[in-house]
Design a protein around this motif. Structure first.
Motif, PDB file in Angstrom:
ATOM      1  N   ALA A  92       0.826  -1.195   0.000  1.00  0.00           N
ATOM      2  CA  ALA A  92       0.000   0.000   0.000  1.00  0.00           C
ATOM      3  C   ALA A  92       0.864   1.251   0.000  1.00  0.00           C
ATOM      4  N   TYR A  93       2.087   1.136   0.497  1.00  0.00           N
ATOM      5  CA  TYR A  93       2.970   2.304   0.616  1.00  0.00           C
ATOM      6  C   TYR A  93       4.302   2.021  -0.055  1.00  0.00           C
ATOM      7  N   VAL A  94       4.803   3.018  -0.780  1.00  0.00           N
ATOM      8  CA  VAL A  94       6.104   2.916  -1.430  1.00  0.00           C
ATOM      9  C   VAL A  94       6.845   4.211  -1.159  1.00  0.00           C
ATOM     10  N   PHE A  95       8.085   4.086  -0.664  1.00  0.00           N
ATOM     11  CA  PHE A  95       8.881   5.282  -0.397  1.00  0.00           C
ATOM     12  C   PHE A  95      10.360   4.934  -0.339  1.00  0.00           C
ATOM     13  N   GLU A  96      11.166   5.956  -0.576  1.00  0.00           N
ATOM     14  CA  GLU A  96      12.606   5.784  -0.486  1.00  0.00           C
ATOM     15  C   GLU A  96      13.032   5.897   0.970  1.00  0.00           C
ATOM     16  N   VAL A  97      14.111   5.209   1.294  1.00  0.00           N
ATOM     17  CA  VAL A  97      14.622   5.232   2.660  1.00  0.00           C
ATOM     18  C   VAL A  97      16.129   5.465   2.665  1.00  0.00           C
ATOM     19  N   THR A  98      16.603   5.987   3.781  1.00  0.00           N
ATOM     20  CA  THR A  98      18.035   6.034   4.040  1.00  0.00           C
ATOM     21  C   THR A  98      18.328   4.959   5.071  1.00  0.00           C
ATOM     22  N   VAL A  99      19.417   4.228   4.827  1.00  0.00           N
ATOM     23  CA  VAL A  99      19.817   3.132   5.705  1.00  0.00           C
ATOM     24  C   VAL A  99      21.253   3.393   6.129  1.00  0.00           C
ATOM     25  N   PRO A 100      21.518   3.518   7.431  1.00  0.00           N
ATOM     26  CA  PRO A 100      22.896   3.733   7.871  1.00  0.00           C
ATOM     27  C   PRO A 100      23.799   2.592   7.395  1.00  0.00           C
ATOM     28  N   GLU A 101      25.019   2.924   7.055  1.00  0.00           N
ATOM     29  CA  GLU A 101      25.966   1.932   6.567  1.00  0.00           C
ATOM     30  C   GLU A 101      26.107   0.797   7.578  1.00  0.00           C
ATOM     31  N   GLY A 102      26.009  -0.416   7.087  1.00  0.00           N
ATOM     32  CA  GLY A 102      26.138  -1.589   7.927  1.00  0.00           C
ATOM     33  C   GLY A 102      24.867  -1.989   8.661  1.00  0.00           C
ATOM     34  N   GLN A 103      23.821  -1.183   8.568  1.00  0.00           N
ATOM     35  CA  GLN A 103      22.556  -1.472   9.250  1.00  0.00           C
ATOM     36  C   GLN A 103      21.832  -2.608   8.543  1.00  0.00           C
ATOM     37  N   VAL A 104      21.277  -3.520   9.303  1.00  0.00           N
ATOM     38  CA  VAL A 104      20.478  -4.616   8.767  1.00  0.00           C
ATOM     39  C   VAL A 104      19.016  -4.315   9.064  1.00  0.00           C
ATOM     40  N   LEU A 105      18.163  -4.496   8.065  1.00  0.00           N
ATOM     41  CA  LEU A 105      16.731  -4.274   8.260  1.00  0.00           C
ATOM     42  C   LEU A 105      16.119  -5.516   8.887  1.00  0.00           C
ATOM     43  N   HIS A 106      15.584  -5.359  10.085  1.00  0.00           N
ATOM     44  CA  HIS A 106      14.956  -6.462  10.806  1.00  0.00           C
ATOM     45  C   HIS A 106      13.466  -6.488  10.493  1.00  0.00           C
ATOM     46  N   PRO A 107      12.802  -7.628  10.722  1.00  0.00           N
ATOM     47  CA  PRO A 107      11.352  -7.686  10.484  1.00  0.00           C
ATOM     48  C   PRO A 107      10.635  -6.590  11.274  1.00  0.00           C
ATOM     49  N   VAL A 108       9.559  -6.108  10.704  1.00  0.00           N
ATOM     50  CA  VAL A 108       8.744  -5.083  11.352  1.00  0.00           C
ATOM     51  C   VAL A 108       7.410  -5.731  11.701  1.00  0.00           C
ATOM     52  N   GLU A 109       7.117  -5.772  12.991  1.00  0.00           N
ATOM     53  CA  GLU A 109       5.901  -6.431  13.490  1.00  0.00           C
ATOM     54  C   GLU A 109       4.647  -5.851  12.833  1.00  0.00           C
ATOM     55  N   GLY A 157      -2.449  -6.344   9.016  1.00  0.00           N
ATOM     56  CA  GLY A 157      -3.786  -6.158   9.594  1.00  0.00           C
ATOM     57  C   GLY A 157      -4.217  -4.726   9.377  1.00  0.00           C
ATOM     58  N   SER A 158      -4.591  -4.068  10.452  1.00  0.00           N
ATOM     59  CA  SER A 158      -5.046  -2.678  10.340  1.00  0.00           C
ATOM     60  C   SER A 158      -4.057  -1.709  10.997  1.00  0.00           C
ATOM     61  N   GLU A 159      -2.783  -2.081  10.989  1.00  0.00           N
ATOM     62  CA  GLU A 159      -1.766  -1.229  11.597  1.00  0.00           C
ATOM     63  C   GLU A 159      -1.675   0.106  10.865  1.00  0.00           C
ATOM     64  N   PRO A 160      -1.530   1.204  11.616  1.00  0.00           N
ATOM     65  CA  PRO A 160      -1.402   2.517  10.974  1.00  0.00           C
ATOM     66  C   PRO A 160       0.012   2.725  10.421  1.00  0.00           C
ATOM     67  N   LEU A 161       0.125   3.589   9.441  1.00  0.00           N
ATOM     68  CA  LEU A 161       1.418   3.906   8.845  1.00  0.00           C
ATOM     69  C   LEU A 161       2.394   4.423   9.899  1.00  0.00           C
ATOM     70  N   SER A 162       1.897   5.170  10.870  1.00  0.00           N
ATOM     71  CA  SER A 162       2.775   5.715  11.909  1.00  0.00           C
ATOM     72  C   SER A 162       3.484   4.602  12.680  1.00  0.00           C
ATOM     73  N   ASP A 163       2.829   3.448  12.833  1.00  0.00           N
ATOM     74  CA  ASP A 163       3.449   2.304  13.505  1.00  0.00           C
ATOM     75  C   ASP A 163       4.656   1.803  12.712  1.00  0.00           C
ATOM     76  N   LEU A 164       4.498   1.696  11.403  1.00  0.00           N
ATOM     77  CA  LEU A 164       5.603   1.278  10.543  1.00  0.00           C
ATOM     78  C   LEU A 164       6.766   2.259  10.652  1.00  0.00           C
ATOM     79  N   LEU A 165       6.459   3.544  10.542  1.00  0.00           N
ATOM     80  CA  LEU A 165       7.520   4.563  10.584  1.00  0.00           C
ATOM     81  C   LEU A 165       8.229   4.573  11.934  1.00  0.00           C
ATOM     82  N   ASP A 166       7.492   4.347  13.023  1.00  0.00           N
ATOM     83  CA  ASP A 166       8.110   4.278  14.350  1.00  0.00           C
ATOM     84  C   ASP A 166       9.075   3.098  14.445  1.00  0.00           C
ATOM     85  N   GLN A 167       8.643   1.935  13.945  1.00  0.00           N
ATOM     86  CA  GLN A 167       9.496   0.746  14.012  1.00  0.00           C
ATOM     87  C   GLN A 167      10.724   0.881  13.119  1.00  0.00           C
ATOM     88  N   LEU A 168      10.560   1.480  11.946  1.00  0.00           N
ATOM     89  CA  LEU A 168      11.717   1.721  11.083  1.00  0.00           C
ATOM     90  C   LEU A 168      12.665   2.728  11.734  1.00  0.00           C
TER      91      LEU A 168
END
Length: 99
Positions: A31-48, A71-82
């Motif tokens: 539902a959402y597509v966006f560019e991200v910055t990832v710190p060097e060496g950072q691994v993306l972990h699963p997002v609940e 489910g019905s998680e809000p976008l703000s939840d995703l952004l907080d976890q990222l």
């Protein structure tokens, strides 16, 4: 006379691989597509509560992230976890339809 120097190819850092929950298909699922910055060496972990797919191509950031709420998680939840992983959205967050 013009002197021409051959330069070696530049190696750019790759965005870390995602966990097995990532969809293998290239079909739009999020539902959402966006560019991200990832710190060097950072691994993306699963997002609940979210299924993610990440490409190492982006216009400005380190990668392009596609996300779908399980489910019905809000976008703000995703952004907080990222954000807790120091992964930040860059530019607009686009809403896309599945299909």
């Amino acid at each position: 006379m013009t002197m021409h120097h051959v330069r070696p190819p530049v190696s750019l850092p790759l965005v870390p691989q995602l966990p097995p929950r990532v969809q293998a298909s290239d079909r739009v699922f999020g539902a959402y597509v966006f560019e991200v910055t990832v710190p060097e060496g950072q691994v993306l972990h699963p997002v609940e509560g979210w299924t993610l797919r990440l490409w190492p191509q982006a216009r400005l950031g380190d990668g392009t992230l596609e996300a779908r709420a399980d489910g019905s998680e809000p976008l703000s939840d995703l952004l907080d976890q990222l954000g807790a992983q120091r992964i930040r959205p860059l530019g607009p967050i686009r809403v896309r339809k599945s299909g």
